[in-house]
Motif scaffolding. Structure first.
Motif, PDB file in Angstrom:
ATOM      1  N   ASP A 189       0.816  -1.222   0.000  1.00 23.48           N
ATOM      2  CA  ASP A 189       0.000   0.000   0.000  1.00 23.48           C
ATOM      3  C   ASP A 189       0.849   1.272   0.000  1.00 23.48           C
ATOM      4  N   LEU A 190       2.161   1.130   0.192  1.00 20.23           N
ATOM      5  CA  LEU A 190       3.008   2.331   0.265  1.00 20.23           C
ATOM      6  C   LEU A 190       3.099   3.001  -1.100  1.00 20.23           C
ATOM      7  N   VAL A 191       3.069   4.324  -1.065  1.00 18.60           N
ATOM      8  CA  VAL A 191       3.265   5.049  -2.327  1.00 18.60           C
ATOM      9  C   VAL A 191       4.773   5.270  -2.467  1.00 18.60           C
ATOM     10  N   ILE A 192       5.355   4.692  -3.499  1.00 23.13           N
ATOM     11  CA  ILE A 192       6.807   4.781  -3.663  1.00 23.13           C
ATOM     12  C   ILE A 192       7.144   5.564  -4.931  1.00 23.13           C
ATOM     13  N   ASP A 193       8.014   6.514  -4.752  1.00 20.87           N
ATOM     14  CA  ASP A 193       8.397   7.394  -5.844  1.00 20.87           C
ATOM     15  C   ASP A 193       8.978   6.605  -7.027  1.00 20.87           C
ATOM     16  N   ASP A 194       8.645   7.026  -8.245  1.00 19.97           N
ATOM     17  CA  ASP A 194       9.165   6.322  -9.437  1.00 19.97           C
ATOM     18  C   ASP A 194      10.686   6.316  -9.485  1.00 19.97           C
ATOM     19  N   SER A 195      11.296   7.409  -8.993  1.00 18.87           N
ATOM     20  CA  SER A 195      12.760   7.497  -9.051  1.00 18.87           C
ATOM     21  C   SER A 195      13.405   6.369  -8.228  1.00 18.87           C
ATOM     22  N   ILE A 196      12.715   5.947  -7.170  1.00 14.43           N
ATOM     23  CA  ILE A 196      13.253   4.837  -6.350  1.00 14.43           C
ATOM     24  C   ILE A 196      13.048   3.504  -7.077  1.00 14.43           C
ATOM     25  N   ARG A 197      11.900   3.393  -7.734  1.00 11.34           N
ATOM     26  CA  ARG A 197      11.572   2.132  -8.417  1.00 11.34           C
ATOM     27  C   ARG A 197      12.489   1.855  -9.612  1.00 11.34           C
ATOM     28  N   GLU A 198      13.061   2.924 -10.185  1.00  9.48           N
ATOM     29  CA  GLU A 198      13.847   2.765 -11.425  1.00  9.48           C
ATOM     30  C   GLU A 198      14.985   1.748 -11.272  1.00  9.48           C
ATOM     31  N   ASP A 199      15.713   1.868 -10.144  1.00  6.27           N
ATOM     32  CA  ASP A 199      16.837   0.961  -9.953  1.00  6.27           C
ATOM     33  C   ASP A 199      16.427  -0.165  -9.002  1.00  6.27           C
ATOM     34  N   LYS A 200      16.556  -1.398  -9.459  1.00 12.15           N
ATOM     35  CA  LYS A 200      16.055  -2.551  -8.692  1.00 12.15           C
ATOM     36  C   LYS A 200      16.677  -2.641  -7.309  1.00 12.15           C
ATOM     37  N   GLU A 201      17.987  -2.378  -7.245  1.00 16.24           N
ATOM     38  CA  GLU A 201      18.668  -2.519  -5.959  1.00 16.24           C
ATOM     39  C   GLU A 201      18.237  -1.428  -4.976  1.00 16.24           C
ATOM     40  N   THR A 202      18.137  -0.195  -5.501  1.00 17.70           N
ATOM     41  CA  THR A 202      17.683   0.921  -4.653  1.00 17.70           C
ATOM     42  C   THR A 202      16.282   0.600  -4.111  1.00 17.70           C
ATOM     43  N   TYR A 203      15.460   0.110  -5.031  1.00 17.90           N
ATOM     44  CA  TYR A 203      14.073  -0.202  -4.664  1.00 17.90           C
ATOM     45  C   TYR A 203      14.033  -1.298  -3.587  1.00 17.90           C
ATOM     46  N   LEU A 204      14.827  -2.354  -3.781  1.00 17.89           N
ATOM     47  CA  LEU A 204      14.833  -3.460  -2.825  1.00 17.89           C
ATOM     48  C   LEU A 204      15.296  -2.982  -1.444  1.00 17.89           C
ATOM     49  N   ASN A 205      16.372  -2.187  -1.434  1.00 15.79           N
ATOM     50  CA  ASN A 205      16.872  -1.677  -0.151  1.00 15.79           C
ATOM     51  C   ASN A 205      15.841  -0.788   0.517  1.00 15.79           C
ATOM     52  N   TYR A 206      15.154  -0.005  -0.312  1.00 17.13           N
ATOM     53  CA  TYR A 206      14.133   0.903   0.212  1.00 17.13           C
ATOM     54  C   TYR A 206      13.004   0.116   0.877  1.00 17.13           C
ATOM     55  N   ILE A 207      12.494  -0.901   0.173  1.00 16.50           N
ATOM     56  CA  ILE A 207      11.358  -1.629   0.768  1.00 16.50           C
ATOM     57  C   ILE A 207      11.802  -2.510   1.940  1.00 16.50           C
ATOM     58  N   LYS A 208      13.068  -2.920   1.932  1.00 18.63           N
ATOM     59  CA  LYS A 208      13.575  -3.678   3.085  1.00 18.63           C
ATOM     60  C   LYS A 208      13.534  -2.793   4.330  1.00 18.63           C
ATOM     61  N   ALA A 209      14.024  -1.557   4.172  1.00 22.54           N
ATOM     62  CA  ALA A 209      14.049  -0.621   5.305  1.00 22.54           C
ATOM     63  C   ALA A 209      12.621  -0.333   5.767  1.00 22.54           C
ATOM     64  N   LYS A 210      11.714  -0.160   4.793  1.00 20.43           N
ATOM     65  CA  LYS A 210      10.308   0.112   5.149  1.00 20.43           C
ATOM     66  C   LYS A 210       9.699  -1.094   5.867  1.00 20.43           C
ATOM     67  N   ALA A 211      10.036  -2.288   5.393  1.00 21.37           N
ATOM     68  CA  ALA A 211       9.491  -3.499   6.023  1.00 21.37           C
ATOM     69  C   ALA A 211       9.941  -3.559   7.488  1.00 21.37           C
ATOM     70  N   LYS A 212      11.200  -3.238   7.743  1.00 20.41           N
ATOM     71  CA  LYS A 212      11.700  -3.282   9.129  1.00 20.41           C
ATOM     72  C   LYS A 212      10.953  -2.263   9.991  1.00 20.41           C
ATOM     73  N   ASP A 213      10.711  -1.060   9.424  1.00 19.55           N
ATOM     74  CA  ASP A 213       9.954  -0.052  10.180  1.00 19.55           C
ATOM     75  C   ASP A 213       8.552  -0.572  10.514  1.00 19.55           C
ATOM     76  N   LEU A 214       7.925  -1.216   9.523  1.00 20.48           N
ATOM     77  CA  LEU A 214       6.561  -1.720   9.742  1.00 20.48           C
ATOM     78  C   LEU A 214       6.559  -2.824  10.807  1.00 20.48           C
ATOM     79  N   ILE A 215       7.581  -3.683  10.746  1.00 17.71           N
ATOM     80  CA  ILE A 215       7.656  -4.801  11.704  1.00 17.71           C
ATOM     81  C   ILE A 215       7.769  -4.266  13.135  1.00 17.71           C
ATOM     82  N   LEU A 216       8.541  -3.203  13.285  1.00 16.92           N
ATOM     83  CA  LEU A 216       8.848  -2.731  14.648  1.00 16.92           C
ATOM     84  C   LEU A 216       7.938  -1.606  15.122  1.00 16.92           C
TER      85      LEU A 216
END
Ligand SMILES: Nc1nc2c(ncn2[C@@H]2O[C@H](COP(=O)(O)OP(=O)(O)O)[C@@H](O)[C@H]2O)c(=O)[nH]1
Ligand SMILES: [Mg+2]
Length: 383
Positions: free
Chosen positions: A150-177
């Motif tokens: 459900d998160l709105v993620i900027d297209d600039s982050i989505r462009e690079d797969k690695e940036t995107y993966l790291n971004y959602i990993k960090a978000k997932a940790k925030d959501l978990i905690l």
């Protein structure tokens, strides 16, 4: 709902008519005397009764099931004549099953959503698998993925797969905690701060207490005293003696509630009073009640449940539940150095809402203790 009004000479007569016409489950809505003008002897009683047919049908089902139970009871087990208690237990059982089904449906809805949502990309799937590897339950993982999608993620982050993966990993940790609470850090104050340490045997109570006593001395130049009610375990007093003599922190053995009250009074001028207690299985309700009576003598103070994270999910949950009678103000989570993943523990701390106070990550005194923080926990969520 079926309603019936009867005019009768006595309540008994009315009840007979009502139970005959509406059944045993009918409820009386009102009764009133209706006087007769001619004579007092002719006065009548008006009774209005009703029956909720849906309820009555449910009851019939229960009764039929009980009848079936009786007639199929070929194994010779004697069923009691009075089954009113049994029908209560039966309907209680039904209620529990409905609650379980509701929970299952709610869990299932996360799974179905996950499966049919076409937006799930490889990165989100990788996070999902990572959560399972980190010992989070499937349901918890589905919930996190659902929130992540459900998160709105900027297209600039989505462009690079690695940036995107790291971004959602960090978000997932925030959501978990996000629901984990952290105990406010303890500092030296003008008043005496009292802390008790309790939990299962071998969880790290004494070691954590000593670590903190020494740290308080190093950081705040605090004057502390250790009171130990753990006088029965072989070697417990010697263990304290060794550490407290190295650190030059006085310690006293406490043999009774009266001892404890006196020792608290005598040491009120200290910066910290640290109370060590006897470990007890979470299933030993008697020992836990005894401990409660003891700690209640101390009055208002910081009560720390000390628990190692190397136990299974069900045991950890049971420990928190059974020790909740002692009103823990925080948890000292120990032996993090022995844990490969903490998903199951984090999930329970999340739902139980007891703040985390300290983490210990090794047996070295006093080095291996840290004030709890979400930042520190994140390193145990390997996504
Ligand atoms: N690896 C590791 N061992 C620990 C930790 N905390 C305590 N211990 C060890 O666990 C054992 C039991 O600790 P103790 O404090 O006596 O437990 P208590 O029975 O709850 O008082 C001791 O050998 C400690 O050295 C920790 O964070 N990591
Ligand atoms: Mg101990």
């Amino acid at each position: 709902m079926k309603i019936k009004k009867v005019l009768v000479s006595s309540i008994q007569e009315g009840m007979q008519i009502i139970s005959k016409e509406l059944g045993e489950d009918a409820v009386i809505l009102s009764t009133r005397n209706i006087g007769s003008e001619s004579s007092e002897n002719d006065s009548k009683i008006e009774i209005i009764a009703a029956i909720d047919e849906s309820f009555s049908n449910e009851q019939k089902v229960v009764n039929n099931d009980i009848k079936n139970l009786r007639s199929n009871n070929s194994n010779g087990v004697k069923l009691p004549e009075d089954l009113s208690k049994e029908s209560l237990i039966y309907s209680e059982g039904l209620k529990n099953q409905i609650t379980e089904i509701k929970q299952l449906l709610s869990d299932l809805s996360y799974r179905v959503k996950f499966k049919i949502n076409n937006n799930q990309n490889d990165e989100i799937r990788a996070i999902f698998n990572g959560l399972l590897d980190a010992e989070f339950s499937e349901v918890f993982a589905y919930k996190i993925i659902d929130e992540l999608s459900d998160l709105v993620i900027d297209d600039s982050i989505r462009e690079d797969k690695e940036t995107y993966l790291n971004y959602i990993k960090a978000k997932a940790k925030d959501l978990i905690l996000k629901n984990i609470k952290i105990f406010p850090s303890i500092t030296k104050s003008d008043n005496c701060t009292i802390i008790s340490f309790f939990g299962t045997t071998g969880g790290g109570k004494t070691t954590s207490l000593i670590k903190l006593a020494i740290l308080f001395k190093i950081i705040f130049n605090a004057d502390s005293v250790i009171l130990s009610t753990d006088v029965n375990k072989v070697g417990a007093i010697e263990q304290l003696q060794t550490y407290s003599s190295i650190a030059a922190i006085p310690h006293y053995a406490i043999f009774s509630p009266e001892d404890l009250a006196i020792a608290i009074e005598d040491n009120k001028s200290k910066d910290f009073i640290l109370i060590d207690t006897t470990g007890s299985s979470q299933q030993d309700k008697e020992l836990i009640s005894e401990l409660k009576r003891l700690l209640d003598i101390v009055g208002d103070h910081n009560r720390f449940l000390v628990q190692s994270c190397n136990v299974g999910k069900a045991t950890f949950r049971q420990i928190i539940e059974e020790y909740s009678v002692l009103n823990p103000s925080g948890i000292i989570l120990t032996k993090l150095d022995e844990a490969a993943a903490l998903g199951n523990i984090i999930e329970i701390v999340n739902s139980e809402k007891i703040p985390l106070a300290y983490f210990t990550n090794g047996a070295r005194v006093p080095d291996d203790i840290e004030p709890a923080s979400l930042h520190y926990l994140k390193q145990f969520i390997l996504l």
